[in-house]
Design an enzyme around this catalytic site. Structure first.
Site, mmCIF file in Angstrom:
data_model
loop_
_atom_site.group_PDB
_atom_site.id
_atom_site.type_symbol
_atom_site.label_atom_id
_atom_site.label_comp_id
_atom_site.label_asym_id
_atom_site.label_seq_id
_atom_site.Cartn_x
_atom_site.Cartn_y
_atom_site.Cartn_z
ATOM 1 N N CYS A 44 -7.916 -1.975 8.147
ATOM 2 C CA CYS A 44 -6.529 -2.159 7.315
ATOM 3 C C CYS A 44 -6.149 -0.702 7.103
ATOM 4 O O CYS A 44 -5.078 -0.297 7.528
ATOM 5 C CB CYS A 44 -6.378 -2.748 6.440
ATOM 6 S SG CYS A 44 -6.477 -4.768 6.645
ATOM 7 N N ARG A 57 -17.876 -1.246 5.264
ATOM 8 C CA ARG A 57 -18.972 -1.880 4.520
ATOM 9 C C ARG A 57 -19.570 -3.299 5.435
ATOM 10 O O ARG A 57 -20.705 -3.391 5.128
ATOM 11 C CB ARG A 57 -18.188 -2.682 3.297
ATOM 12 C CG ARG A 57 -19.087 -3.187 2.245
ATOM 13 C CD ARG A 57 -18.098 -3.437 0.850
ATOM 14 N NE ARG A 57 -17.150 -4.492 1.173
ATOM 15 C CZ ARG A 57 -17.406 -5.799 1.549
ATOM 16 N NH1 ARG A 57 -18.484 -6.406 1.474
ATOM 17 N NH2 ARG A 57 -16.351 -6.532 1.606
ATOM 18 N N GLU A 66 0.798 -1.127 -0.022
ATOM 19 C CA GLU A 66 -0.061 -0.091 0.118
ATOM 20 C C GLU A 66 0.848 1.199 0.156
ATOM 21 O O GLU A 66 1.751 1.464 0.768
ATOM 22 C CB GLU A 66 -0.696 0.033 1.176
ATOM 23 C CG GLU A 66 -1.810 -1.016 1.296
ATOM 24 C CD GLU A 66 -2.869 -1.255 0.092
ATOM 25 O OE1 GLU A 66 -3.121 -0.452 -0.594
ATOM 26 O OE2 GLU A 66 -3.538 -2.231 -0.034
ATOM 27 N N HIS A 102 -1.162 -5.869 1.615
ATOM 28 C CA HIS A 102 -2.422 -6.588 1.797
ATOM 29 C C HIS A 102 -2.209 -8.063 1.258
ATOM 30 O O HIS A 102 -1.394 -7.870 0.067
ATOM 31 C CB HIS A 102 -3.302 -5.959 1.145
ATOM 32 C CG HIS A 102 -4.398 -5.154 1.923
ATOM 33 N ND1 HIS A 102 -4.833 -3.961 1.767
ATOM 34 C CD2 HIS A 102 -5.251 -5.602 3.034
ATOM 35 C CE1 HIS A 102 -5.784 -3.470 2.712
ATOM 36 N NE2 HIS A 102 -5.921 -4.667 3.332
HETATM 37 N N1 PCA Z 1 -8.430 -7.112 6.219
HETATM 38 C C1 PCA Z 1 -9.338 -5.953 6.636
HETATM 39 C C2 PCA Z 1 -9.271 -5.684 7.903
HETATM 40 C C3 PCA Z 1 -8.519 -7.162 8.632
HETATM 41 C C4 PCA Z 1 -8.092 -7.563 7.514
HETATM 42 O O1 PCA Z 1 -7.235 -8.698 7.355
HETATM 43 C C5 PCA Z 1 -8.994 -4.765 5.599
HETATM 44 O O2 PCA Z 1 -8.514 -4.721 4.538
HETATM 45 O O3 PCA Z 1 -9.431 -3.619 6.110
#
Ligand code: PCA
Length: 225
Positions: free
Chosen positions: A153, A100, A90, A177
């Site tokens: 996140c 959501r 990111e 991610h």
């Molecule tokens: N993914 C979520 C929150 C926790 C996770 O593992 C996100 O992308 O916000």
């Protein structure tokens, strides 16, 4: 002021976090991919691993406590982005919570700023291009992402960068991610997945690159849309 320099063993530390399961899943690949790296040495750093709850607010409080305790020079948070095909590094976190689905404590904020007095966004302070390149060399499909979403996140990434900026500490921080793990898509047709072993290899290569590069390399990872 926190001195983000060295652990008590004299070796600088990386604080590496993953999340608990959420959204009806029984596992979270972000945790399964960081847990095997606990106490390892990567790029001259000792790896300290923590699991965070999928909760607005609390996730950040737990992370801040871990930063005070471990005094890391690097903070790398990892989360699941189900549906994405590649590991994504990111670039930016924005100052908004827009859920959501409710979080694991049933909170469902809509268009709420994360920090009332904070800037609109923070960029990751990790060398995201160098990390992307190194992870690809390690054989891991990797991309730069320009949105960490508006859920927990993004909240955590914005919050940790705001906390580090406000505390005046020198730790560098960012967010990765990961896709669903293969076990999670057995009943989901047409949805991308990656093995946990590949994710672990990518995170290791990413940490090595982050430790080796104080500043980023100038290669395009731009997107038209
Ligand atoms: N993914 C979520 C929150 C926790 C996770 O593992 C996100 O992308 O916000």
């Amino acid at each position: 002021m926190i001195a983000h320099t060295q652990s008590t063993t004299g070796m600088p530390t990386v604080l590496l976090t993953g999340f608990a399961p959420f959204g009806g899943e029984t596992s979270n690949p972000s945790w399964d991919a960081v847990a095997p790296l606990a106490n390892k040495r990567i790029g001259g750093h000792r790896i300290v691993v923590r699991q965070l709850p999928v909760e607005f607010g609390t996730s950040l409080k737990v992370l801040q406590a871990a930063i005070r305790e471990a005094k890391p020079s690097l903070v790398l948070c990892v989360g699941q982005a189900g549906g994405r095909a590649q590991v994504s590094i990111e670039r930016v976190a924005i100052n908004i919570d827009d859920a959501r689905i409710p979080d694991n404590a049933d909170a469902c904020p809509i268009d709420a700023p994360i920090a009332a007095d904070g800037p609109a966004a923070y960029f990751a302070t990790l060398p995201i291009k160098a990390m992307t390149a190194a992870m690809r060399v390690a054989g891991v499909p990797t991309e730069v992402s320009n949105s960490a979403g508006t859920y927990v996140c993004n909240h955590l990434m914005y919050g940790v960068l705001h906390f580090i900026a406000a505390s005046g500490a020198g730790a560098r921080a960012g967010f990765i991610h990961v896709p669903y793990a293969e076990e999670q898509v057995i009943d989901k047709a047409g949805i991308a997945a990656m093995s946990i072993a590949t994710m672990v290899r990518g995170i290791e290569a990413g940490i090595e690159a982050a430790a080796a590069h104080r500043s980023d390399i100038a290669v395009s990872e731009g997107a038209i849309a």
